[in-house]
Design a protein around this motif. Structure first.
Motif, PDB file in Angstrom:
ATOM      1  N   ARG A   1     115.712  23.645  17.397  1.00  0.00           N
ATOM      2  CA  ARG A   1     115.500  22.841  16.199  1.00  0.00           C
ATOM      3  C   ARG A   1     116.754  22.663  15.350  1.00  0.00           C
ATOM      4  NH1 ARG A   1     110.507  24.944  12.814  1.00  0.00           N
ATOM      5  NH2 ARG A   1     111.458  23.460  11.353  1.00  0.00           N
TER       6      ARG A   1
ATOM      7  N   ARG B   1     117.852  22.134  11.431  1.00  0.00           N
ATOM      8  CA  ARG B   1     117.294  22.453  10.111  1.00  0.00           C
ATOM      9  C   ARG B   1     116.882  21.212   9.336  1.00  0.00           C
ATOM     10  NH1 ARG B   1     120.722  25.991   6.061  1.00  0.00           N
ATOM     11  NH2 ARG B   1     118.743  26.228   4.938  1.00  0.00           N
ATOM     12  N   PHE B   2     115.885  21.357   8.482  1.00  0.00           N
ATOM     13  CA  PHE B   2     115.561  20.308   7.522  1.00  0.00           C
ATOM     14  C   PHE B   2     116.805  20.024   6.670  1.00  0.00           C
ATOM     15  CE2 PHE B   2     110.658  20.496   6.781  1.00  0.00           C
ATOM     16  CZ  PHE B   2     110.441  20.496   8.144  1.00  0.00           C
ATOM     17  N   THR B   3     116.963  18.780   6.255  1.00  0.00           N
ATOM     18  CA  THR B   3     118.030  18.468   5.309  1.00  0.00           C
ATOM     19  C   THR B   3     117.708  19.102   3.962  1.00  0.00           C
ATOM     20  OG1 THR B   3     116.941  16.424   4.610  1.00  0.00           O
ATOM     21  CG2 THR B   3     118.514  16.263   6.458  1.00  0.00           C
ATOM     22  N   GLU B   4     118.704  19.167   3.097  1.00  0.00           N
ATOM     23  CA  GLU B   4     118.488  19.738   1.766  1.00  0.00           C
ATOM     24  C   GLU B   4     117.431  18.953   1.004  1.00  0.00           C
ATOM     25  OE1 GLU B   4     118.302  21.874  -1.579  1.00  0.00           O
ATOM     26  OE2 GLU B   4     119.175  22.465   0.343  1.00  0.00           O
TER      27      GLU B   4
ATOM     28  N   ARG C   1     114.134  20.190   2.264  1.00  0.00           N
ATOM     29  CA  ARG C   1     113.896  21.560   1.819  1.00  0.00           C
ATOM     30  C   ARG C   1     113.567  21.598   0.329  1.00  0.00           C
ATOM     31  NH1 ARG C   1     118.580  22.556   4.903  1.00  0.00           N
ATOM     32  NH2 ARG C   1     119.776  23.133   3.049  1.00  0.00           N
TER      33      ARG C   1
ATOM     34  N   ALA D   1     106.733  21.301   7.331  1.00  0.00           N
ATOM     35  CA  ALA D   1     107.322  22.636   7.463  1.00  0.00           C
ATOM     36  C   ALA D   1     106.291  23.591   8.057  1.00  0.00           C
ATOM     37  CB  ALA D   1     107.803  23.135   6.104  1.00  0.00           C
TER      38      ALA D   1
ATOM     39  N   ASP E   1     106.778  25.122  11.750  1.00  0.00           N
ATOM     40  CA  ASP E   1     107.050  26.559  11.701  1.00  0.00           C
ATOM     41  C   ASP E   1     105.904  27.405  12.245  1.00  0.00           C
ATOM     42  OD1 ASP E   1     109.509  26.108  10.543  1.00  0.00           O
ATOM     43  OD2 ASP E   1     108.821  26.492   8.495  1.00  0.00           O
TER      44      ASP E   1
ATOM     45  N   GLY F   1     114.733  17.019  11.042  1.00  0.00           N
ATOM     46  CA  GLY F   1     115.447  17.491  12.224  1.00  0.00           C
ATOM     47  C   GLY F   1     115.130  16.713  13.486  1.00  0.00           C
TER      48      GLY F   1
END
Length: 316
Positions: free
Chosen positions: A155, A157-160, A163, A265, A269, A303
């Motif tokens: 994976r 990561r999610f962008t800021e 998040r 998320a 997750d 992502g």
């Protein structure tokens, strides 16, 4: 062409044989199950085909015919193409296409629109059809849609921004749960589509309820709630190791609170962390000619990266 190969048109009497083969195939999903395909049978003139080698079923071709002499695989589905067994080899695929072409010419079809099954929906590699279609049948690529996919075993990561949306939703007390309340979610979805694009969802609420009843393990609804109010949700199709977000929608309040960020998320997750791919779906229209940059920006924030959904034109 092997004289042992035969093409037979699908009829309802062959439903069990069709569905059993689909379930055991290496590139079929539950979308090819007749209980799914036939929910909108009144909209399309079905002309699905079954290909046999010495009496043994070796391939399926889900398709419908049009009034202008075309065969489309399948107009009511996102993808179609030749569905084959796990042990099918290239020579069998070549013979299947040769037999299929002879049948279609005899049936006076002029052209086939072939929507290939994207590779992320293959149980094991299964692109012999693309080789035969382009190199032997001389079909040409006429459309290339772009879908956004998360590879869950590697994976990004999610962008800021995503998040930050997740943290905002948590602070607002948004909760995530699986739900059977199709009607409430569908209303949010319909409001969004009519307001933004002037269209309705492909499935009506009643059709979605029917399909979810028929495929409770494959069609699942997850929602984000603020208190008791549903503010966002997604209907996902579970296709073996690939999860497809069929519909995604948020109310004005859901967008304000970042509910979708928290929802995805949770799904990536937790609920589907053991899957291989999470497909957010296409961000293109008119066979890929138009790209919705805002839509793909949101998906890439989770992502997701690009996978092509290809469409071919095969003149007989």
């Amino acid at each position: 062409m092997s004289p042992m190969f035969e093409v037979v048109r699908y009829t309802p009497e062959k439903t069990d044989e069709w569905n059993t083969f689909t379930a055991r195939s290496r590139n079929g999903t539950f979308l090819f199950d007749r209980r799914y395909m036939d929910y909108h049978s009144a909209r399309y003139h079905d002309h699905s085909l079954m290909i046999y080698d010495r009496g043994r079923l070796v391939a399926l071709f889900p398709a419908n015919e049009t009034v202008d002499g075309r065969l489309i695989s399948h107009e009511g589905l996102t993808y179609g193409g030749l569905i084959v067994g796990r042990k099918t080899i290239t020579d069998t695929v070549i013979n299947a296409f040769s037999t299929l072409e002879k049948y279609l010419i005899t049936a006076r079809f002029q052209v086939v629109i072939y929507k290939a099954v994207p590779r992320i929906y293959h149980d094991i590699p299964s692109e012999e059809d693309l080789y035969v279609l382009t190199q032997i049948c001389k079909a040409r690529l006429i459309g290339r849609d772009l879908s956004s996919v998360v590879e869950l075993r590697s994976r990004i990561r999610f962008t800021e921004l995503r998040r930050r949306g997740t943290r905002k939703a948590q602070a607002a007390g948004i909760s995530i749960a699986e739900s059977d309340d199709i009607d409430t979610f569908w209303q949010i979805l319909d409001n969004n589509l009519t307001r933004k694009y002037g269209v309705h969802p492909v499935h009506s609420a009643s059709e979605l309820r029917l399909l979810k009843h028929r495929f409770p393990s494959q069609i699942r609804l997850f929602v984000a709630r603020e208190g008791q109010e549903t503010v966002a949700g997604t209907v996902v199709y579970v296709c073996r190791d690939t999860i497809h977000a069929q519909y995604i929608a948020a109310s004005a309040r859901g967008k304000q609170t970042g509910a979708l960020d928290l929802l995805f998320a949770r799904l990536l997750d937790d609920d589907f962390r053991e899957a291989r791919y999470f497909d957010f779906g296409r961000s293109t229209e008119t066979l890929g000619q138009m790209l919705n940059r805002g839509l793909i920006f949101q998906k890439e924030g989770f992502g997701a990266r690009g996978i092509c959904y290809d469409t071919y034109e095969w003149y007989l």
